[in-house]
Design an enzyme around this catalytic site. Structure first.
Site, PDB file in Angstrom:
ATOM      1  NE  ARG A 188      -3.793  -2.285   0.294  1.00  0.00           N
ATOM      2  CZ  ARG A 188      -3.523  -3.473  -0.238  1.00  0.00           C
ATOM      3  NH1 ARG A 188      -2.433  -3.661  -0.952  1.00  0.00           N
ATOM      4  NH2 ARG A 188      -4.367  -4.474  -0.071  1.00  0.00           N
ATOM      5  CB  SER A 208      -8.630  -2.252   4.717  1.00  0.00           C
ATOM      6  OG  SER A 208      -9.067  -3.446   4.136  1.00  0.00           O
ATOM      7  CD  GLU A 240      -5.476  -0.077   2.816  1.00  0.00           C
ATOM      8  OE1 GLU A 240      -5.208  -1.016   3.595  1.00  0.00           O
ATOM      9  OE2 GLU A 240      -6.117  -0.228   1.765  1.00  0.00           O
TER      10      GLU A 240
END
Ligand SMILES: Cc1cc2nc3c(=O)[nH]c(=O)nc-3n(C[C@H](O)[C@H](O)[C@H](O)COP(=O)(O)OP(=O)(O)OC[C@H]3O[C@@H](n4cnc5c(N)ncnc54)[C@H](O)[C@@H]3O)c2cc1C
Length: 337
Positions: A162, A237, A333
């Protein structure tokens, strides 16, 4: 190029948070984009894609620049490979479906991820064992100050979990205008060992699955696990899965021998953040309209009229409880503004 004032960003963020943009410009082609970049300093603009990776906690006083560049084209194609270019404002899932319709393989595991194509390299989107870095050939971006166009090949992007240079070294320096994917036209390499894909394929009686079958399985799994932002506001998420030293894992195993983890290297492992949150007892927690999803502890939700700050408070609570119980720091995130 039309500048609109005082518009609600509620339809443009998947949390469905109702904040206002003092000024808003929608661009649908590169000429318009360059025009805007000439008129505004970098610091005066707020870049918006599909709004699926952001939590808005206040009105945006900068001018919101909505990147909606459109277009899909083939750069080259032979019996094995194809290079497909998609403009930044193309919807990610629609683009995946376009590729499947043309029998281009490689993106099927990334089906049903919300957002735009142009944002996909920023956090190296990933799901079910495939990441953007595995399928991207290069992306094109405009430097926000010099207006020069630069090509970033995969090796230039510093891709990690990520993560990419667009979040670090070049944060806020570029606007990605297009992404070029290298996909297969035959002998597709299927990735079906991850998560529940194989299980889902077996349940659907797919013995020799096609890329479309894999995509269908991924869509079915995601629909059963994740709330649809059209029904319950969310940003997928909320936290990254933390990477910790093996010694930290071992101390957790003393109390929880079955703690799930993925080995990263000799002395570090990744632990699912959802598991950690679930074991603080916070799954399903709700305060007002902000909460933690009842089925998926990693997903923070807006049940209706929650403000960005109410959701942010829940995120802080999660971080505090995970730190207290497991001595692990969670990182978000989702981008919080
Ligand atoms: C239900 C759900 C499930 C999800 N599942 C996954 C998943 O499985 N895997 C995964 O990786 N992610 C997942 N996500 C997160 C999200 O979909 C991705 O991060 C997606 O790539 C974000 O794209 P976006 O266009 O919505 O970005 P935005 O939220 O619009 O923007 C994110 C950031 O990028 C910047 N930005 C936007 N466009 C550009 C551009 N063209 N150039 C430069 N900067 C830009 C913005 O300023 C912001 O900082 C999920 C989200 C939801 C809601």
């Amino acid at each position: 190029m039309k500048l609109q004032k005082n518009i609600s960003l509620q339809p443009f963020n998947t949390f469905g948070v109702d904040v206002k943009a003092h000024q808003y410009i929608n661009v649908t082609n590169e000429v318009e984009l360059l025009e805007v970049l000439k008129q505004f300093y970098t610091s005066e603009l707020f870049i918006l894609g599909g709004g699926s990776n952001m939590l808005l906690t206040q009105d945006i006083t900068k001018t919101v620049l909505h990147i909606n560049l459109k277009g899909i084209s083939i750069i080259s194609e032979d019996e094995n490979r194809v290079l497909v270019k998609a403009a930044a404002g193309e919807n990610w899932h629609d683009f995946v479906m376009y590729c499947l319709q043309h029998n281009y393989g490689g993106l099927e595991n990334l089906s049903l991820i919300p957002g735009h194509v142009g944002t996909s390299p920023i956090q190296n989107i990933g799901a079910y064992g495939v990441e953007l870095k595995d399928v991207m050939s290069y992306c094109e971006a405009v430097n926000r100050q010099t207006l020069a166009t630069k090509t970033f090949y995969t090796k230039d992007c510093g891709f990690g979990y990520r993560d990419s240079v667009f979040k670090t070294k070049f944060k806020d320096d570029y606007i990605i205008t297009a992404v070029v994917f290298e996909l297969t036209t035959s002998n597709h390499q299927l990735h079906i060992d991850y998560g529940a894909i194989q299980h889902e394929l077996t349940a659907q009686n797919k013995v020799s699955p096609s890329i479309q079958d894999v995509a269908d399985a991924v869509v079915a799994i995601r629909k059963s696990k994740l709330p649809d932002p059209k029904e319950i506001g969310n940003s997928g998420s909320f936290f990254k899965n933390p990477i910790v030293k093996t010694s930290v894992l071992e101390s957790i195993q003393d109390e929880y021998p079955d703690v799930p983890y993925y080995k990263i290297c000799k002395d570090s492992v990744k632990i699912p953040a959802g598991w950690l949150i679930e074991n603080t007892g916070l799954k399903g927690f709700r305060k007002g309209d902000a909460g933690i999803h009842t089925k998926q502890a990693l997903v923070l939700v807006n049940y209706g009229d929650a403000s960005g700050n109410e959701i942010k408070d829940i995120a802080e609570l999660v971080k505090k409880e995970v730190k207290k119980k497991f001595d692990i720091v969670l990182y978000t995130e989702v981008n919080i503004f």
